[in-house]
Each structure stands twice: as C-alpha cells, then as structure tokens.
Motif scaffolding. Structure first.
Motif, mmCIF file in Angstrom:
data_model
loop_
_atom_site.group_PDB
_atom_site.id
_atom_site.type_symbol
_atom_site.label_atom_id
_atom_site.label_comp_id
_atom_site.label_asym_id
_atom_site.label_seq_id
_atom_site.Cartn_x
_atom_site.Cartn_y
_atom_site.Cartn_z
ATOM 1 N N PHE B 53 0.902 -1.076 -0.253
ATOM 2 C CA PHE B 53 -0.030 0.342 -0.194
ATOM 3 C C PHE B 53 0.776 1.365 -0.271
ATOM 4 O O PHE B 53 2.059 1.180 0.334
ATOM 5 N N LEU B 55 1.800 3.873 1.888
ATOM 6 C CA LEU B 55 2.959 4.715 3.104
ATOM 7 C C LEU B 55 4.478 3.405 2.946
ATOM 8 O O LEU B 55 5.509 3.466 2.996
ATOM 9 N N LEU B 56 3.946 2.025 2.153
ATOM 10 C CA LEU B 56 5.215 1.521 1.698
ATOM 11 C C LEU B 56 6.161 2.079 0.357
ATOM 12 O O LEU B 56 6.520 2.037 -0.518
ATOM 13 N N LYS B 57 5.340 3.369 -0.583
ATOM 14 C CA LYS B 57 6.163 4.095 -1.224
ATOM 15 C C LYS B 57 7.670 4.103 -1.082
ATOM 16 O O LYS B 57 7.616 4.509 -0.042
ATOM 17 N N PRO B 59 10.540 5.547 0.650
ATOM 18 C CA PRO B 59 11.149 7.358 1.016
ATOM 19 C C PRO B 59 11.758 7.961 0.235
ATOM 20 O O PRO B 59 12.566 7.306 -0.924
ATOM 21 N N THR B 66 21.299 17.864 5.732
ATOM 22 C CA THR B 66 20.152 18.374 5.289
ATOM 23 C C THR B 66 20.000 19.919 6.617
ATOM 24 O O THR B 66 20.878 19.807 6.309
ATOM 25 N N GLY B 67 18.430 20.483 5.937
ATOM 26 C CA GLY B 67 18.954 21.759 6.650
ATOM 27 C C GLY B 67 18.736 20.900 8.834
ATOM 28 O O GLY B 67 18.358 21.901 9.041
ATOM 29 N N ALA B 68 18.697 19.810 8.899
ATOM 30 C CA ALA B 68 18.381 20.355 9.965
ATOM 31 C C ALA B 68 20.141 20.145 11.184
ATOM 32 O O ALA B 68 20.401 19.877 11.986
ATOM 33 N N THR B 69 21.324 20.338 10.137
ATOM 34 C CA THR B 69 22.375 19.989 10.505
ATOM 35 C C THR B 69 22.947 21.473 9.838
ATOM 36 O O THR B 69 21.704 22.375 9.820
ATOM 37 N N ASN B 70 23.762 21.504 11.330
ATOM 38 C CA ASN B 70 24.781 23.217 11.385
ATOM 39 C C ASN B 70 25.073 23.400 10.707
ATOM 40 O O ASN B 70 25.808 23.252 10.281
ATOM 41 N N LEU B 71 24.503 24.462 9.069
ATOM 42 C CA LEU B 71 25.344 23.960 8.336
ATOM 43 C C LEU B 71 26.235 25.291 7.954
ATOM 44 O O LEU B 71 27.231 25.263 7.253
ATOM 45 N N MET B 72 26.053 26.284 8.967
ATOM 46 C CA MET B 72 27.175 26.926 9.459
ATOM 47 C C MET B 72 29.008 26.607 9.717
ATOM 48 O O MET B 72 29.455 26.485 9.352
ATOM 49 N N TYR B 81 30.553 33.479 10.302
ATOM 50 C CA TYR B 81 29.629 34.802 11.764
ATOM 51 C C TYR B 81 30.176 35.000 12.350
ATOM 52 O O TYR B 81 29.189 36.542 12.638
#
Lengths: 131, 235
Positions: B53, B55-57, B59, B66-72, B81
C-alpha cells in the motif's frame, strides 16, 4: 585563487595611486610637469594592460549582483555578507524546526498507530524492514 | 485537468450520490504504481490488494546533509559568522576601502560611476591597449595654472579620509595644505577648534566678572560695613 586576487588588488591599487598623482599634477599644472604627466599617462596605459592580463586568472570568481547595489549606494559590501549569513542562519533554524517537528510527528503517529492497529503496524514494519 | 478531476469528485460526492453515503466508484489513477489490486470475480467477488500500500512507497533517499544540520558549522563558516555578527559594521563604503581616494560614499548614480551601469552598458572592449604615441600625447599638453574652480571642487576629494581623521590634530593653523580638499577639511577643523577655544575664553571671562561682582557686593553689603572679614575678626 587568493594570490591572483591579491595580484589584481595590488595592480588596481597601483593604478588608482597613479591616477591620484595625475590628479595632483593637473590640478595646478606647471609647464615643467608635462614630461612627468606624459610618463604617468603611459603608466596608466601599462596599468590597464596589466589589469587586462589578470582577467584570465579571475574568470571563475562569481560575484553576486546584489553586492554591486550595495557598493553603488555607497554602502559597505560586508553588510551584504552579514545579511546573507543572518538570512541563511534563520532559514537553517526554520528548516531544522520543521524537520524536528516532522520527526516528532512520525514517532507519535507510529506510537498511536501501534496502539490502534497493532497487527497492521507490525505487518507494515515487517514489510518496511524497520523491525 | 485538476479542475476536471475536482468536478468529477463533486459530481459523485457521497452527499449528492443517489446511493447515499456509499463511496462511488471513481476511477483513480495510481500515479505511484504502488496500489496494485487483484479483482476476483465469481461467486464472491472481491478486491484484494496484491501490492504494497501507498505508505510503503519508497521514501526519499537519505541525504547526508539536510536543513537539520548546522550548515554554518558544516561549511566551516562559523568564523565568518562570528566575525560579522559580533562587531557592528560601519555602513559606509569608505570604511571598507579606507585607502581609496575620492568621495566614494555618495550614490554611484549621481556621478554616473555605478557598477550596475558597467554591467548594463558594457564599455567598448576587445581592442588592444597600446602605449600612447607622441602624437597622441600632444593631446595631453596642458595649459599652466590651477584648474577652474568648478572642476577643483567637484573632483577634489578628501584623500585617505581615515588618515585625515588622525591628522586632524597635527595640522597647525596657518599652514596651507597642498590638497584643496584637505585644506577645506582642515580649515573646518581649525575653525571648530578656534571656536571652542573662544568659547572657553569667554566662559573664563564671564566667571571672572561674576566673581568680581560678588566681591563688590560683599564689600557694600551691611554685614560687612566694617570692612572686615570673619577671619580678620578672629585675628
């Protein structure tokens, strides 16, 4: 890269200094200064030649067009860098917030689903290979 | 296309459906290709999902950053900075290019020196830069004497503005400067200094006068009619 930029900077500084001296000579011109002026004019042409030669060394330097607007308005271009860094940081924090929120949402959802549909979810997890 | 789809859905919406709340049979295209079903006909027809189904597409692939890491920190820009966020930067262009002569803080559009105009209307190029011949140099034979006023003041600019600031106090009154602009600037400074000095002198005089007045008053007051001060009394 740094050295080529430094070369260009030094060359431009010399060129500007030469023009400044020409300005001083012509602002109160004395006939005996004609030879010096001629020499300075030739130096100016030489300076332009040198700058032209350095053109190839800075081909891969990309300058954002917005920086020119700052300079044209007589503003410090470092303010552009500052603004960019601040914007990037704000966006980074925003995206991190979104990602964290989605992560929390996912774990909560899985928790609730496992409570409501335990068998389906275990099947799902088995298919997913999460277990 | 989307509009058509919506219209279709509306047409077959459970509310308006003659079959009541039963979901209508609307053909839905499965763009993902994951909704595979097997329709069994016969005595007991049924629809059995044969594929995974939705949901199993698959990912989206995990990316290293990603944007979750501190890119600076990731790009090693922390130093930049802290450099820019810590101190308050000066607004003027001249603070970035302190050694550049001339008035560079004024807008470029005003004197046609904007960098934008260089991009929008690139100068004629592609020609070889050659030293000037003696005939060409003849064109630069100048008349002796100073530049006319209007050119002197528009072109002459405070040279090395920052250095001037430091030199302010070194200038001595009465010594004319070689640069007109510098002379102007220093002239202003001297005038200011002179004014300050004048004010200071005036203050001193006023105080002196006040003191004298007070002394006179004390002499004429009835308390001191005898003309003796308390210290004189005691002695």
């Amino acid at each position: 890269m740094a050295s080529s930029l430094e070369n260009l900077e030094a060359q431009l500084e010399m060129f500007i200094e030469n023009v400044r001296q020409i300005h001083i000579i012509v602002s109160d011109f004395q006939p005996q200064s004609q030879n010096v002026l001629n020499q300075k004019l030739q130096t100016m042409v030489h300076g332009l030649q040198e700058v032209d030669k350095l053109k190839s060394q800075v081909q891969d330097v990309h300058v954002p067009l917005e920086v020119f607007d700052y300079i044209d308005q007589g503003r410090n271009p470092q303010l552009y860098t500052k603004d960019c860094i601040e914007k990037a940081l704000a966006k980074n924090e925003q995206v991190k917030g979104k990602i964290d929120a989605y992560r929390k949402f996912k774990s909560n959802m899985l928790l609730e689903l496992s409570r409501t549909f335990p068998t389906e979810l275990s099947k799902y997890r088995a298919l997913r290979g999460d277990e | 296309m989307m509009g058509e789809q919506f219209r279709k859905v509306e047409q077959y919406s459970p509310k308006s459906s003659p079959r009541g709340a039963r979901s209508p049979v609307v053909s839905r295209q499965d763009s993902s290709g994951t909704l595979k079903t097997t329709i069994l006909l016969g005595k007991n027809p049924s629809i059995v999902p044969s594929g995974p189904f939705y949901l199993l597409k698959e990912p989206p692939g995990e990316s290293e950053i990603t944007g979750a890491t501190n890119l600076m920190a990731y790009y090693g820009l922390e130093h930049s900075y802290s450099k820019f966020s810590g101190k308050k930067l000066k607004e003027q262009l001249s603070s970035f290019l302190p050694t550049l002569p001339g008035v560079i803080d004024s807008p470029g559009q005003s004197d046609n020196s904007s960098l934008r105009s260089v991009i929008e209307k690139p100068p004629v190029g592609g020609k070889d830069l050659l030293p000037l011949t003696s005939a060409q140099l003849e064109g630069f034979r100048l008349h002796p004497g100073p530049l006319p006023e209007q050119y002197r003041y528009t072109n002459a600019a405070p040279i090395k503005k920052h250095k001037n600031k430091h030199k302010k106090h070194k200038h001595k009154e009465g010594i004319p400067s070689t640069e007109t602009a510098i002379a102007d600037a220093s002239g202003d400074i001297h005038e200011k200094k002179h004014k300050k000095q004048k004010r200071h002198d005036e203050d001193k005089e006023r105080k002196k006068r006040k003191k004298e007045k007070k002394r006179k008053k004390q002499k004429h007051s009835p308390e001191h009619s005898g003309g003796l001060t308390p210290s004189q009394h005691s002695s």
